[in-house]
Design a protein around this motif. Structure first.
Motif, PDB file in Angstrom:
ATOM      1  N   SER A   1       0.830  -1.199   0.000  1.00  0.00           N
ATOM      2  CA  SER A   1       0.000   0.000   0.000  1.00  0.00           C
ATOM      3  C   SER A   1       0.868   1.254   0.000  1.00  0.00           C
ATOM      4  O   SER A   1       1.980   1.267   0.519  1.00  0.00           O
ATOM      5  N   SER A   2       0.306   2.297  -0.599  1.00  0.00           N
ATOM      6  CA  SER A   2       0.969   3.594  -0.544  1.00  0.00           C
ATOM      7  C   SER A   2      -0.111   4.667  -0.626  1.00  0.00           C
ATOM      8  O   SER A   2      -1.019   4.588  -1.452  1.00  0.00           O
ATOM      9  N   GLY A   3      -0.014   5.639   0.252  1.00  0.00           N
ATOM     10  CA  GLY A   3      -1.004   6.708   0.234  1.00  0.00           C
ATOM     11  C   GLY A   3      -2.389   6.209   0.557  1.00  0.00           C
ATOM     12  O   GLY A   3      -2.611   5.532   1.554  1.00  0.00           O
ATOM     13  N   LYS A   4      -3.332   6.531  -0.297  1.00  0.00           N
ATOM     14  CA  LYS A   4      -4.730   6.149  -0.077  1.00  0.00           C
ATOM     15  C   LYS A   4      -5.070   4.781  -0.659  1.00  0.00           C
ATOM     16  O   LYS A   4      -6.162   4.287  -0.467  1.00  0.00           O
ATOM     17  N   VAL A   5      -4.137   4.183  -1.386  1.00  0.00           N
ATOM     18  CA  VAL A   5      -4.392   2.903  -2.055  1.00  0.00           C
ATOM     19  C   VAL A   5      -3.976   1.759  -1.133  1.00  0.00           C
ATOM     20  O   VAL A   5      -2.845   1.725  -0.648  1.00  0.00           O
ATOM     21  N   THR A   6      -4.898   0.847  -0.883  1.00  0.00           N
ATOM     22  CA  THR A   6      -4.597  -0.340  -0.080  1.00  0.00           C
ATOM     23  C   THR A   6      -4.587  -1.540  -1.004  1.00  0.00           C
ATOM     24  O   THR A   6      -5.594  -1.864  -1.621  1.00  0.00           O
TER      25      THR A   6
END
Length: 139
Positions: free
Chosen positions: A66-71
């Protein structure tokens, strides 16, 4: 020069389903795929202390990417690549002709998952389903 069972320096060409009879009963698991999974499991039962350990051994355990708002998740880079390919073969067979798997893939597609992510989830499920059949005395 002879090549075959019993020849010096060769492996026996026969495989006994008596080692894991329940493995061949799973949908999408043939003799070649079962043999690869049994080779990966090996003769050391301590390697299969849990279903999660088996998934890591097959490189089918989810790792957070995951990075930022993306899971999202991915498979680990380690593990036995042949066992991972055997799980892939099971999943692709099931996705083409197994009604419950096709229904699952359709449902997950409507939820927004890509085919690659669906295959990742199904590999983990296939590893979970095969694990009890690989332990000594199981079947």
């Amino acid at each position: 020069m002879t090549c075959g069972p019993g020849s010096p320096g060769t492996l026996p060409l026969t495989w006994s389903p008596a080692r894991a009879p329940g493995l061949l009963a799973l949908y999408g698991v043939g003799p070649d795929t079962a043999a690869i999974l049994l080779i990966t499991a090996g003769d050391h039962p301590g390697r299969l202390r849990s279903e999660a350990a088996w998934a890591h051994l097959c490189a089918a355990a989810p790792i957070s990417a995951s990075s930022g708002k993306v899971t999202r998740y991915r498979h680990g880079p380690g593990g036995d690549r042949q066992a991972n390919h055997a799980l892939w073969r099971i999943v692709i067979t099931r996705m083409s002709s197994h009604p419950p798997t096709r229904a699952y893939a359709g449902r997950r597609t409507t939820e927004g998952l890509s085919k690659k992510e669906i295959i990742r989830c199904l590999k983990r499920y296939a590893a979970r389903e095969a694990c009890p059949h690989l332990r000594p005395g199981a079947g």
